[in-house]
Design a protein around this motif. Structure first.
Motif: not given
Length: 201
Positions: A53-57, A4-10
């Protein structure tokens, strides 16, 4: 599957891509926190500078329909998301890169169109929106002044002609004019007044 944290960042990065008129991808390897803070301060009137972060970006860019950064997301990455003047942002980034050789401008996107690092430098060489608007306003004012003069000159000359004719009629009266006086006499004098008036103007 992303947490969820990564999804929010994305989602946050994707939203920044969508709401920005431009974005510039940079690598900040070797720069201190103080230097990055200096850069943020330098461009904050027109853009926000975010370490990402490269992957999320990469995922966020795809979601936002941005392909300009494909294959460019490596190393310590930060993006200038432009909400103000892209030219002023490009100037700030270029000047900072000159003072800090470790800072690298890698790519950009402007109104959905990809930009190379060279194109961003060329963008920085353009005049800012404020300067261009000021020049445009100046040109328009000059044109308007000329137009007002051109319109006003014939009107003022016509007014002087009418006043001259009225004065002549009042001074001489209809009866005092010779019966065989040429019909063109009054207009000729009026014409002379227009020429004189034009010289005075």
């Amino acid at each position: 599957m992303a947490t969820p944290a990564k999804q929010e960042a994305i989602a946050e990065i994707a939203d920044k891509f969508r709401t920005s008129s431009a974005a510039v991808l940079t690598e900040y390897r070797g720069l201190s926190v103080k230097q990055l803070t200096e850069l943020r301060t330098k461009i904050r009137e027109h853009a926000t500078y975010a370490v990402v972060k490269n992957t999320l970006t990469e995922i966020a860019a795809k979601e936002a329909g941005v392909s300009a950064f494909d294959g460019q997301l490596s190393g310590p990455t930060a993006i200038a998301f432009v909400t103000g003047d892209p030219v002023e942002t490009a100037k700030g980034l270029r000047d900072f890169a000159k003072a800090n050789p470790a800072f690298v401008i890698k790519a950009g996107v402007l109104d959905g169109k990809p930009l190379t690092a060279e194109e961003i430098t060329k963008l920085a060489d353009l005049e800012s929106r404020e300067v261009l608007l000021a020049k445009l306003a100046g040109a328009m004012n000059a044109s308007l002044s000329k137009a007002v003069y051109l319109f006003a000159a014939p009107l003022s000359q016509a007014a002087r002609t009418v006043d001259a004719l009225r004065a002549k009629v009042e001074a001489e009266g209809p009866a005092s004019a010779p019966a065989d006086a040429p019909a063109e006499a009054a207009p000729a004098e009026a014409s002379e007044d227009v020429a004189t008036g034009g010289d005075e103007a």
